[in-house]
Enzyme design. Structure first.
Site, short mmCIF file in Angstrom:
data_model
loop_
_atom_site.label_atom_id
_atom_site.label_comp_id
_atom_site.label_asym_id
_atom_site.label_seq_id
_atom_site.Cartn_x
_atom_site.Cartn_y
_atom_site.Cartn_z
CG ASP A 197 73.37 15.80 27.80
OD1 ASP A 197 73.79 15.86 26.63
OD2 ASP A 197 73.61 16.66 28.67
NE ARG A 219 74.06 17.15 18.82
CZ ARG A 219 75.36 17.03 18.56
NH1 ARG A 219 75.83 15.94 17.97
NH2 ARG A 219 76.19 18.00 18.89
NE ARG A 233 72.46 16.47 33.67
CZ ARG A 233 73.32 15.56 33.21
NH1 ARG A 233 73.53 15.42 31.91
NH2 ARG A 233 73.97 14.78 34.06
#
Length: 295
Positions: free
Chosen positions: A60, A58, A221
């Site tokens: 972001d 999934r 990230r």
């Protein structure tokens, strides 16, 4: 009613999506594809449940995908009916019909019957992401502004690469993840490499290759943010390993913008091993499983 499991290989530009997962009143990738599947399969008028996707990872909000994988269970009569009067295979017909109803920033490249035991999420061996940074104004391409992060300062790629090598292995990435109740932060980071390619479409950019069995929320990230802090010279090359060992998220650098991140590939084991892999991965990793990759 009997159903078949269908594997979907797909890609999307995440710029205008609020991430993968369906959310009320928000535009999401899952919502767009599930709505498209409903339009094509027309399950509602038959009193059947709406199509529900299971995805390999999934992503972001703002994150892109070139090699995403999902599966959906389709009632067998609806699968068989997809070609209509044509001589196409049901999977080819589904791809063609989805192309007519999906928005332009989502593409389903392939649809086919999944092997026995296949689960798009739990059967995966690993996911591969890339993160692209332009740190030279001469390489700042407005046509790639949606998928390359612009950074104003020159980065030391060798230092960035050296700094993240100690993070490889099965480790607790709590310091690099946004916590979720009941979710483990232990992952196997197989590769984390920084380079500046000398040829090809990414020539001159600063590019990360990140491979893991799975990723927790914001993990890539956050790793990129820590790498940039080293590449700028603000932190020593030993700092990311110190952050990892602390397991304290507040010690880490800021999470970078999402648009430089692309899910490039999801890899699965041979068909005979799919069910066993899925069963094993469903179990949460325990802290005692942490391994540094050195034998």
């Amino acid at each position: 009613m009997d159903s078949v499991r269908v594997r979907l290989d797909l890609a999307y530009d995440g710029t205008d999506f609020a991430g993968w997962a369906r959310q009320p009143r928000l535009r999401t990738v899952q919502g767009a594809i599930e709505d498209g599947l409903e339009r094509v399969l027309r399950l509602g008028p038959l009193g059947l449940p709406a199509p529900r996707l299971t995805v390999a990872g999934r992503t972001d909000a703002g994150v892109h995908a070139r090699g995403q994988v999902a599966h959906v269970d389709v009632p067998l009569p609806r699968w068989d009916a997809l070609p209509g009067r044509s001589d196409r295979e049901p999977g080819d017909a589904l791809v063609a019909r989805l192309a007519g109803v999906l928005p332009r920033d989502v593409v389903v490249h392939r649809a086919r019957l999944a092997p026995v035991g296949f689960d798009a999420r739990f059967s995966a061996l690993y996911r591969r992401y890339a993160f692209r940074i332009a740190d030279d104004a001469a390489l700042r391409d407005p046509l790639r502004r949606a998928n390359v992060l612009w950074h104003r300062r020159a980065l030391d790629v060798a230092a960035m690469h050296e700094a993240v090598q100690p993070l490889r292995g099965v480790r607790d990435f709590a310091a690099f993840c946004k916590p979720r109740p009941g979710a483990t932060t232990i992952r196997e980071l197989k590769e984390l490499d920084w380079e500046r390619p000398t040829d090809g479409p990414d020539a001159g950019l600063v590019v990360a290759r990140v491979v893991a069995d799975a990723f927790c929320h914001n993990m890539v990230r956050s790793l990129v943010g820590a790498s940039i802090a080293v590449g700028e010279g603000h932190k020593p090359v030993t700092w990311p390993a110190q952050v990892l060992a602390s397991r304290r998220r507040e010690l880490n650098a800021a999470v970078v913008a999402a648009h430089g991140l692309v899910l490039e590939e999801v890899v699965y084991p041979p068909d005979a091993d799919l069910a066993q892999r899925a069963e094993r991965v469903r179990a949460l990793r325990m802290e005692e499983d942490v391994w540094d990759g050195k034998g």
